[in-house]
Design a protein around this motif. Structure first.
Motif, PDB file in Angstrom:
ATOM      1  N   TRP A 294       7.174  11.667  13.671  1.00  0.00           N
ATOM      2  CA  TRP A 294       7.280  10.694  12.582  1.00  0.00           C
ATOM      3  C   TRP A 294       6.374  11.093  11.419  1.00  0.00           C
ATOM      4  O   TRP A 294       5.193  11.363  11.614  1.00  0.00           O
ATOM      5  CB  TRP A 294       6.903   9.306  13.091  1.00  0.00           C
ATOM      6  N   HIS A 295       6.950  11.122  10.211  1.00  0.00           N
ATOM      7  CA  HIS A 295       6.164  11.412   9.012  1.00  0.00           C
ATOM      8  C   HIS A 295       6.229  10.196   8.096  1.00  0.00           C
ATOM      9  O   HIS A 295       7.260   9.544   7.991  1.00  0.00           O
ATOM     10  CB  HIS A 295       6.761  12.609   8.252  1.00  0.00           C
ATOM     11  N   GLU A 296       5.135   9.949   7.396  1.00  0.00           N
ATOM     12  CA  GLU A 296       5.136   8.824   6.473  1.00  0.00           C
ATOM     13  C   GLU A 296       5.871   9.228   5.202  1.00  0.00           C
ATOM     14  O   GLU A 296       5.554  10.258   4.598  1.00  0.00           O
ATOM     15  CB  GLU A 296       3.692   8.415   6.162  1.00  0.00           C
ATOM     16  N   ILE A 297       6.892   8.458   4.802  1.00  0.00           N
ATOM     17  CA  ILE A 297       7.591   8.801   3.564  1.00  0.00           C
ATOM     18  C   ILE A 297       7.324   7.778   2.461  1.00  0.00           C
ATOM     19  O   ILE A 297       7.546   8.041   1.299  1.00  0.00           O
ATOM     20  CB  ILE A 297       9.117   8.964   3.781  1.00  0.00           C
ATOM     21  N   VAL A 298       6.830   6.593   2.860  1.00  0.00           N
ATOM     22  CA  VAL A 298       6.342   5.628   1.879  1.00  0.00           C
ATOM     23  C   VAL A 298       4.943   5.241   2.341  1.00  0.00           C
ATOM     24  O   VAL A 298       4.767   4.782   3.458  1.00  0.00           O
ATOM     25  CB  VAL A 298       7.264   4.390   1.802  1.00  0.00           C
TER      26      VAL A 298
ATOM     27  N   ARG B 190       3.762  -5.637  -0.033  1.00  0.00           N
ATOM     28  CA  ARG B 190       2.319  -5.413   0.042  1.00  0.00           C
ATOM     29  C   ARG B 190       2.045  -4.317   1.064  1.00  0.00           C
ATOM     30  O   ARG B 190       2.375  -4.481   2.247  1.00  0.00           O
ATOM     31  CB  ARG B 190       1.595  -6.696   0.456  1.00  0.00           C
ATOM     32  N   GLY B 191       1.449  -3.232   0.583  1.00  0.00           N
ATOM     33  CA  GLY B 191       1.037  -2.142   1.488  1.00  0.00           C
ATOM     34  C   GLY B 191       2.169  -1.622   2.357  1.00  0.00           C
ATOM     35  O   GLY B 191       1.984  -1.325   3.538  1.00  0.00           O
ATOM     36  N   LEU B 192       3.366  -1.505   1.771  1.00  0.00           N
ATOM     37  CA  LEU B 192       4.537  -1.112   2.568  1.00  0.00           C
ATOM     38  C   LEU B 192       4.441   0.351   2.999  1.00  0.00           C
ATOM     39  O   LEU B 192       4.218   1.248   2.186  1.00  0.00           O
ATOM     40  CB  LEU B 192       5.816  -1.324   1.753  1.00  0.00           C
ATOM     41  N   ARG B 193       4.593   0.564   4.297  1.00  0.00           N
ATOM     42  CA  ARG B 193       4.609   1.921   4.850  1.00  0.00           C
ATOM     43  C   ARG B 193       5.902   2.129   5.621  1.00  0.00           C
ATOM     44  O   ARG B 193       6.271   1.300   6.440  1.00  0.00           O
ATOM     45  CB  ARG B 193       3.420   2.130   5.794  1.00  0.00           C
ATOM     46  N   ILE B 194       6.570   3.243   5.347  1.00  0.00           N
ATOM     47  CA  ILE B 194       7.796   3.564   6.076  1.00  0.00           C
ATOM     48  C   ILE B 194       7.695   5.003   6.574  1.00  0.00           C
ATOM     49  O   ILE B 194       7.208   5.889   5.854  1.00  0.00           O
ATOM     50  CB  ILE B 194       9.044   3.393   5.171  1.00  0.00           C
ATOM     51  N   GLU B 195       8.110   5.176   7.832  1.00  0.00           N
ATOM     52  CA  GLU B 195       8.070   6.523   8.417  1.00  0.00           C
ATOM     53  C   GLU B 195       9.482   7.036   8.656  1.00  0.00           C
ATOM     54  O   GLU B 195      10.388   6.263   8.933  1.00  0.00           O
ATOM     55  CB  GLU B 195       7.335   6.487   9.765  1.00  0.00           C
TER      56      GLU B 195
END
Lengths: 545, 277, 318
Positions: free
Chosen positions: A30-34, A18-23
């Motif tokens: 840090w950049h968001e890749i997900v 749910r709402g997964l964010r990966i940097e």
């Protein structure tokens, strides 16, 4: 909305994001890749994750195991596996899940097996360490699964070391290893991308079979929609870490909703008709009776002859080890052959490029597979394209600058790109610069060595269209070296099929692609995955009969 | 210039410390006659006078001013080490790049030769050669530069080899470019970061090496002021608990530490080219 | 298995050739002398008769290749010639000193190797931790120190100020083992400090390189315990690089001994060599060079062969 769609006979929810964010960290930023992904997977279901490079599909795949690669971190959202929340779970909990209830199959089996241990030891490690089986049970189990995967010599292959086994077999051994604890979920991370098409079929069939036999849920990650379509019940299309579209496989293939999905679906459908053969004597390039190899003993090409006419595209197609790239090296003079000659407009070219005249060198240019290493990272685009102009055509600086702008326009890039360094360009843009550099020499023949293989599919298609347009405008000929039959279909006038250093079939595109084929051509053609979920099953059935 | 300031701001304290040390040493070496109070080889007092008074750091075993000798030592020791490293780079770098660009027989012959030369321990070989050839400064420089150039050769060749197999070099070859263009325009610009780092490391090695030879009495000869031989000359003081002989030794260590800190940062910056050695 | 034997045989042959070339270089280096050995030693003041007599005595009247062969065969039979300084038999002169040097090197190695490998592996495992950064700074500093700096600091602290160990290591063969260890302790500690820093950095780099391999990630994703990943997945593959690091540093140790011996007046081969260099006692210098070089070559050869033998890909060929 989609979970309702996909509930056809499948069990309870196994994995939920749910709402997964990966940097990811690059240059200490840090950049968001997900960027906020929701994902639901039920027991026994196969979910395809598809997207081009940078889509974040692989990162999501291993996040399903509560794992991130070094330099990455989960910055938000939840991952729930069978009621266990992985983002907050202690390391020990996650460790107990990995390998026993969630398993992973990597892209490169050769690198992912430990060179120091036998295959069967590596198979047994997870079940023994997780206390599922003792080592003799695990060994028996391994042989059983090797049988099911139809590996050659299933009773003894486990006692070999990884480097003693071929690539396709090693990939199947890794699928077997993932099955060792009969996990609930397997993450397949591009497991067939590094393989030849004919080997890919075997591995795909093995995966499909074993997943169904054990009713295992799977996440199948690939950049190739046709491959995913063979296995997945449901597909998620990703781009730059965002979800573009999600749907049941057949529905998505039949009625894609988003433009991007439609583009991905259409990617293999680009076709150009064969232009009528021209009667030319002598042909622009003729390769006559070439045998060549490395050192005195390793013969790679055996009596190869090819002709290329003016304004024609001849595609040389074959799998790894077929000698197709060696042929390009012989034509350019990088590898003087043992026997045979290369004629350009009827004149024999000296075997080594070192003995060719400047004009002979100018007339044959080359474009490479990896635009990253084909451009000197320290030279500006202006210098890259300008050098052939100065070297061959003796242009002064003003004339060169004018010509560089013209060439940039031809390859559809803005003129101010002239002052950029290669590091500031995308893969497709770099490949365009390589094309411009080749064109700058005003050649009559361009050798294209796998020019689209390192590019994302949509970018690759743009490059093919560009090459086609340039041929129409400039009347240049192409010698197109590729392993990809879709590319061959798209661009060639003539096809040369190679196998283990020999030409097995050659002729006009229509003739080679219409049955009856040569046996190997048939095998190659039939092994190219099609955008049809039934393709693999139909093919295996046909081959079995 | 703006980039430079930005770079400096992002540097860790160790690298800043290293750069400060290097700048300080260079300044001392350049302005040696101004900084010092006496002549380099001038005997100004009696032997082993204590610190303070007319002699900031006392006098040495012959009654020369220690501080003055330290300052001139910076000039001599660093200068000779620097020249030697440059020479080693000219020799090793040139042959290394040639071997990588030409390949084939040239590469094989050169590499075999270097393999054998590297099988000899450098200190032992230097001792042997200096015994035979004598210990004048030009001979010292040439002997050490030649011995050290084998290490430079090996790195330069390895780095250049990795670049020489890249497609853009093949493009240049197929275009018909000459060897010099390929080395100068295609290979060299891309080999710079590891070579620059290597220069720092080689300088440290050469600097320590010359100091060691001087300490053994076989390097820079008296009366030229030099840190290695100053340690040797005043070593007896140590047994009386006097730290004076540690000063030149510490001066050597400090500069090497400084250079190593800067190189370490540079290697880190240019992303894991070589984690060590 | 044949392939392994072939590779080992190849390395041995290469080692033999290297040793031969090294002996040739050491012999030929003397030919670089302006004039010849006799003139160099006797100086310009000597009369022609004395020079000629001296030449005959040293067999300098023979052609170079004959002298080389004589020298080489002499060495192979344990005859290293005579010292110019005191006319003593060189083999006799060297014998005990070589043992002393090897004792010192062995003592240093027995402390340094386990210490460096353990600390290096730990630094790699806890990469970028506070410990790792401290280790990085400390080792970087230590490798920047000249050996004699480390030696004199130790002398100042442990010998002069605290008086725990002697600052001069006059060992002799009639000492008991513990006495010997006690008297050699400071030089051994100096060598240890210098070599540990190098060895640790190299071990750390080798392990970090290894831990980045995809099969280590795979082991993680198989849920294998960290301790087992280290012992079962990293260690078998780390053996080859670690052995390499150790042996290279041992070679360094044997040669690095020279300076430390001079500082502590330790009666070893290094000190003899330095003394002979200042006396220009060329036959002794040649003999010492040959022994040092041979040890160095043999240790590097051992590293080569051990890393072949510990490479799983080579041990189990297709």
């Amino acid at each position: 909305m989609t979970s309702k769609l996909a509930n056809g006979g499948k069990g309870e929810v196994l994995l939920e994001m749910r709402g997964l964010r990966i940097e990811g960290q690059a240059d200490e930023i840090w950049h968001e890749i997900v960027c906020g992904i929701d994902l639901t997977l039920r027991r026994g279901e196969v979910l395809g994750l598809i997207g081009e490079s940078g889509a974040g599909k692989s990162t999501i795949g291993i996040a399903a195991m509560g794992f991130t690669r070094p330099g990455c971190r989960i910055s938000g959202g939840t991952i729930t596996f069978d009621g266990i929340e992985l983002t907050s779970a202690p390391e020990e909990t996650k460790r107990r899940l990995r390998g026993s209830r969630i398993a992973y199959v990597a892209q490169s089996a050769a690198a992912s097996f430990n060179p120091a241990h036998k295959l069967i030891q590596q198979f047994s490690e997870a079940p023994v360490q997780h206390g599922v089986l003792n080592s003799s049970q695990a060994a028996k189990d391994a042989i059983d699964i090797y049988h099911r995967l139809q590996m050659p010599e299933p009773d003894s292959i486990g006692f070999r070391y990884p480097h003693q086994v071929s690539g396709g077999q090693l990939q199947r051994a890794m699928v077997a290893m993932a099955m060792a604890c009969k996990p609930d979920l397997i993450v397949f991370d591009e497991p067939t991308t590094a393989l030849d098409v004919t080997t890919q079929i075997e591995v795909l069939a093995a995966i499909k079979d074993i997943v169904h036999q054990f009713n295992t849920a799977a996440i199948y990650i690939s950049h190739d929609l046709a491959v995913v379509a063979q296995l997945a019940d449901r597909i998620m299309v990703l781009r730059y870490g965002n979800l573009i579209e999600e749907g049941e496989t057949r529905a998505m293939l039949d009625r894609p909703e988003e433009t991007y999905t439609r583009q991905l679906l259409a990617v293999r459908s680009y076709r150009r008709d064969e232009s009528p053969p021209t009667k030319e004597d002598p042909p622009l390039l003729e390769v006559r009776g070439i045998s060549a190899g490395y050192g005195p003993h390793i013969k790679v090409l055996d009596d190869v002859s090819v002709k290329i006419g003016r304004k024609r595209t001849v595609a040389v197609v074959g799998e790894s080890g077929s000698g197709k790239s060696t042929l390009a090296r012989v034509v350019t003079g990088l590898l003087p052959p043992y026997q045979g000659e290369v004629f350009f407009k009827g004149q024999a070219l000296p075997p080594s490029y070192k003995n060719r005249t400047q004009d002979q060198l100018r007339q044959v240019q080359m474009i490479y597979q990896m635009p990253d290493v084909a451009l000197n990272p320290k030279q500006k685009v202006r210098d890259v394209i300008g050098r052939p102009l100065a070297f061959y055509l003796n242009m002064n600086e003003a004339a060169r600058n004018r010509r560089v702008s013209d060439l940039l326009e031809m390859i559809e890039l803005p003129a101010d790109f002239a002052d950029r360094l290669p590091g500031e360009l995308s893969g497709g843009q770099k490949q365009r610069i390589c094309i411009a550099r080749a064109l700058a020499a005003e050649p009559e023949l361009i050798i294209c060595d796998e020019v689209t293989s390192a590019l994302d599919q949509l970018v690759a298609e743009e490059i093919l269209k560009l090459l086609q347009r340039l041929q129409d405008d400039l009347e240049v000929s192409y010698l197109f070296i590729t392993h990809d039959l879709a590319t061959v279909r798209a661009i060639s006038d003539e096809i040369v099929v190679m196998l283990q250093g020999r030409v097995v079939q050659q002729g006009g595109k229509t003739k080679v692609l219409t049955p009856p084929h040569h046996e190997y051509t048939e095998l190659l053609l039939s092994s190219v995955p099609e955008m049809d979920p039934d393709w693999l099953d139909d093919l295996l059935e046909k081959r079995a009969s | 210039m703006k980039d430079f300031i930005k770079l400096m701001r992002s540097s860790p304290w160790s690298a800043r410390f290293g750069m400060a040390v290097i700048v300080f040493y260079i300044a001392i070496a350049v302005f040696a006659p101004i900084v010092s109070s006496y002549g380099e080889t001038e005997i100004v007092g009696s032997e082993f006078e204590p610190w303070g008074g007319a002699f900031l750091l006392g006098t040495d075993n012959l009654g020369r001013d220690m501080f003055t000798r330290m300052v001139f030592g910076a000039r001599n020791t660093i200068g000779i080490a620097f020249v030697t490293t440059c020479l080693a780079f000219l020799i090793g770098g040139f042959f290394g790049l040639m071997a990588a660009a030409l390949g084939g027989l040239v590469d094989q012959i050169l590499s075999r030769l270097v393999y054998v030369l590297m099988a000899l321990p450098p200190l032992i070989f230097a001792l042997l050669l200096l015994t035979i050839l004598g210990t004048s400064i030009p001979i010292l420089i040439v002997v050490i530069a030649v011995l050290d150039s084998t290490r430079v050769y090996r790195l330069a060749r390895a780095v250049a080899m990795n670049i020489a197999v890249m497609d853009f070099v093949e493009v240049a070859r197929l275009r018909g470019e000459g060897l010099m263009w390929i080395i100068r325009r295609e290979i060299l610009p891309n080999s710079m970061p590891p070579l620059v780092a290597e220069f720092g490391l080689r300088f440290c090695f050469v600097f320590l090496f010359i100091s060691a030879l001087s300490f053994l009495g076989l390097g820079i000869q008296p009366p030229t002021a030099d840190w290695g031989s100053m340690v040797r000359d005043n070593a007896t003081l140590i047994t009386y608990g006097d730290v004076t002989p540690l000063l030149p030794a510490g001066a050597i260590a400090l500069l090497t530490v400084g250079v190593n800190f800067v190189v370490d940062w540079f290697l880190h910056k240019t992303a894991g080219l070589r984690d060590d050695q | 298995m044949d392939k392994i034997l072939k590779m080992v045989a190849q390395r041995l042959a290469l080692g033999a050739v290297t040793l031969f070339v090294v002996s040739l270089i050491i012999f030929l280096a003397v030919q670089l002398l302006p004039g010849d050995l006799a003139e160099a030693i006797l100086g310009q003041a000597a009369t022609e008769e004395t020079v000629a007599a001296f030449r005959r005595e040293l067999h300098l009247d023979l052609p170079a290749h004959e002298r080389y062969l004589n020298w080489l065969f002499g060495i192979l039979q344990g005859d290293l010639g005579r010292s110019l300084a005191n006319q003593r038999d060189i083999s006799e002169l060297i014998g005990k000193r070589l043992l002393n040097t090897l004792f010192l090197a062995a003592l240093a190695a027995s402390i340094a190797v386990p210490l460096a490998v353990t600390l290096g592996v730990l630094a790699a495992l806890y990469r970028n931790s506070f410990y790792d950064r401290m280790v990085n700074m400390a080792t970087l500093t230590t490798i920047s120190f000249p050996e004699f700096f480390v030696a004199y600091i130790l002398v100042l602290i442990l010998a002069v100020n605290m008086g725990v160990f002697p600052s001069i290591s006059n060992v002799s063969s009639d000492l008991g083992l513990w006495d010997r260890v006690y008297r050699s302790f400071l030089p051994a500690l100096t060598l240890t400090l210098v070599v540990v820093a190098h060895m640790m950095r190299m071990t750390r780099a080798a392990i970090i390189n290894l831990l980045a391999s995809p099969y280590i990630e795979m082991a993680n994703l198989k849920g294998i315990k960290r301790s087992r990943i280290i012992t079962h997945h990293a260690l078998p593959n780390a053996l080859s690089p670690i052995i390499n690091v150790i042996v290279i540093n041992l070679a360094y140790l044997v040669v690095g001994v020279v300076i430390v011996e001079v500082v502590f007046v330790y009666p070893g081969l290094g000190q003899l060599m330095v003394d002979s260099v200042s006396k220009r006692d060329i036959p002794v210098v040649q003999a010492c060079s040959l022994i040092f070089a041979a040890t160095y070559v043999l240790l590097n050869l051992t590293a080569d062969i051990l890393s072949i033998l510990s490479n799983p890909r080579l041990m189990h060929p297709r």
